[in-house]
Design a protein around this motif. Structure first.
Motif, PDB file in Angstrom:
ATOM      1  N   ASP A 168       0.690  -1.384  -0.045  1.00 16.26           N
ATOM      2  CA  ASP A 168       0.017   0.072  -0.046  1.00 16.26           C
ATOM      3  C   ASP A 168       0.814   1.413  -0.125  1.00 16.26           C
ATOM      4  OD1 ASP A 168       0.997  -0.340   2.560  1.00 16.26           O
ATOM      5  OD2 ASP A 168      -0.721   0.478   3.520  1.00 16.26           O
ATOM      6  N   LEU A 169       2.154   1.289  -0.230  1.00 20.10           N
ATOM      7  CA  LEU A 169       3.209   2.483  -0.376  1.00 20.10           C
ATOM      8  C   LEU A 169       3.402   2.745  -1.556  1.00 20.10           C
ATOM      9  CD1 LEU A 169       5.284   1.571   2.603  1.00 20.10           C
ATOM     10  CD2 LEU A 169       3.169   2.757   2.735  1.00 20.10           C
ATOM     11  N   ILE A 170       3.261   3.918  -1.937  1.00 16.81           N
ATOM     12  CA  ILE A 170       3.991   4.484  -3.047  1.00 16.81           C
ATOM     13  C   ILE A 170       5.089   5.513  -2.819  1.00 16.81           C
ATOM     14  CG2 ILE A 170       3.652   6.028  -5.223  1.00 16.81           C
ATOM     15  CD1 ILE A 170       2.233   3.529  -5.386  1.00 16.81           C
ATOM     16  N   PHE A 171       6.259   5.494  -3.454  1.00 19.17           N
ATOM     17  CA  PHE A 171       7.272   6.220  -3.116  1.00 19.17           C
ATOM     18  C   PHE A 171       7.467   7.306  -4.338  1.00 19.17           C
ATOM     19  CE2 PHE A 171       9.559   4.495   0.562  1.00 19.17           C
ATOM     20  CZ  PHE A 171       8.925   3.635   0.746  1.00 19.17           C
ATOM     21  N   ALA A 172       7.223   8.656  -4.175  1.00 10.61           N
ATOM     22  CA  ALA A 172       7.620   9.324  -5.339  1.00 10.61           C
ATOM     23  C   ALA A 172       8.462  10.413  -4.907  1.00 10.61           C
ATOM     24  CB  ALA A 172       6.060  10.383  -5.495  1.00 10.61           C
ATOM     25  N   ILE A 173       9.518  10.657  -6.143  1.00 16.18           N
ATOM     26  CA  ILE A 173      10.505  11.830  -6.046  1.00 16.18           C
ATOM     27  C   ILE A 173      10.595  12.775  -7.185  1.00 16.18           C
ATOM     28  CG2 ILE A 173      11.887  10.125  -4.392  1.00 16.18           C
ATOM     29  CD1 ILE A 173      13.732   9.544  -6.776  1.00 16.18           C
ATOM     30  N   SER A 174      10.750  13.930  -6.798  1.00 19.34           N
ATOM     31  CA  SER A 174      11.017  15.206  -7.707  1.00 19.34           C
ATOM     32  C   SER A 174      12.380  15.264  -7.772  1.00 19.34           C
ATOM     33  CB  SER A 174      10.314  16.436  -7.351  1.00 19.34           C
ATOM     34  OG  SER A 174       8.976  16.314  -7.265  1.00 19.34           O
TER      35      SER A 174
END
Length: 370
Positions: free
Chosen positions: A212-218
């Motif tokens: 259930d985890l999403i990792f997002a990086i800019s």
């Protein structure tokens, strides 16, 4: 005061030090000082500064020793009656600081948001002969400089970074793109310094236990291909997302559930301050400035804005995320405390107040020595 900021960072580079310089230049301009920010032609820094109403000038510094650049900058400062010169990189101090010494009038300050020099003789010579002081943004950096034994007690001044908390930020729609998922967000250059490789490893550890985890990086940078290949090799393509260069990260911060800083070293990490301003809980590595920013002490990592963990430790990142991500009340409490801390200690007006007062003090000290 007539103030010249000079920063010869690469044309396409822009980070926390550059953002500080523009914020400081704009704040001092708004208070009636005559401020100019100089850098390389067609640089991202000058474009950003100009867009925010800061006067800019092209002054090129390409190396540590450049007689022509020194003479050109000296002539510019003499013509504009510069009172204060604030340099960013060591080569800026060596070229522009020498120019200021030739002119004789300006106070010269190096602004180092990270520990930019070692105990080498050339750094000692540069900072003790060509500057009248160092401005930094954390007491840990000040203590490191003090350990060199080169400076008087008041030579290194700590002035915390500040920011303007934006109003009416529309959250990035993570929920519609990833329904039912919890969003772990981070941002920064895709470089070794930012430690994203450890965040990827932490994501892999957590994926074995939950989905259930999403990792997002800019961000963008030299390691982009390498990091994407690592994500692919670990089978994380669906849960570890690269958003690319994001000019305004506030919507992403507002739309996420938790911010993670995985850096190996920093000065005062602006991005953590920005996350706190958006009332987001923070998991951050124990790098320079993180404890002071988040409210921990030199003796303890405990604070009420999030969790501080050792750098280069994927298991610690994963453990910290899992410890708080399923506790909405705790996340909200961390976020609330972070926002209050930024509002009371890390605003642009507070930063500019302290900087303006320091510059006037340095000018008075120089006048007193004549």
């Amino acid at each position: 005061m007539n103030i010249l900021f000079i920063n010869s960072i690469g044309r396409n580079k822009f980070g926390g030090g550059e953002k500080w310089m523009v914020n400081a230049a704009k704040g001092l301009t708004d208070r009636g000082h005559n401020v100019v920010l100089a850098s390389k032609r067609n640089s991202r820094l000058l474009q950003y500064a100009s867009g925010r109403g800061v006067r800019t000038e092209v002054l090129e510094i390409r190396g540590d020793f450049s007689p022509l650049a020194t003479l050109k900058i000296a002539a510019w400062m003499k013509r504009h009656q510069t009172d204060v010169l604030i340099c960013n990189l060591n080569k800026d101090v060596r070229v522009a600081g020498l120019a200021a010494r030739l002119v004789g009038r300006p106070v010269v300050l190096a602004r180092h948001g990270m520990l930019l020099c070692s105990r080498k003789w050339k750094h000692k010579l540069t900072l003790t002969r060509l500057t009248d002081g160092i401005i930094t943004n954390s007491h840990t950096i000040r203590e490191a400089y003090a350990g060199y034994g080169w400076f008087d007690d008041d030579f290194v001044k700590v002035i915390y970074n500040g920011l303007v908390i934006p109003g009416n930020v529309t959250p990035y729609e993570f929920a519609s793109r990833f329904p039912g998922k919890k969003i772990i967000y981070s941002a920064g250059r895709l470089s070794k310094q930012k430690g994203f490789e450890y965040l990827i490893e932490a994501a892999s550890m957590l994926q074995r236990k939950r989905g259930d985890l999403i990792f997002a990086i800019s961000g963008e940078g030299k390691l982009e291909i390498e990091l994407k290949n690592r994500v692919k090799a670990l089978g994380l393509e669906a849960s570890f997302i690269f958003l690319g260069f994001t000019p305004d990260i506030y919507p992403c911060l507002k739309g996420c559930d938790l911010f993670v800083l995985a850096s190996l070293f920093e000065g005062m990490p602006n991005v953590v301050m920005e996350a706190m301003a958006m009332q987001k809980p923070v998991v951050a590595t124990d790098v320079n400035g993180a404890r002071e920013l988040m409210g921990a002490s030199a003796e303890s990592l405990d604070c009420d804005t999030g969790l501080i963990i050792p750098p280069k430790d994927p298991a610690a990142i994963a453990e910290a995320i899992e410890k708080i991500i399923d506790n909405p009340a705790l996340l909200a409490a961390y976020g609330k405390a972070g926002r209050e801390r930024v509002e009371t200690q890390f605003t642009i007006p507070i930063m500019v107040d302290n900087l303006e007062k320091h510059l006037k003090q340095k000018l008075a000290e120089k006048a007193g020595r004549k």
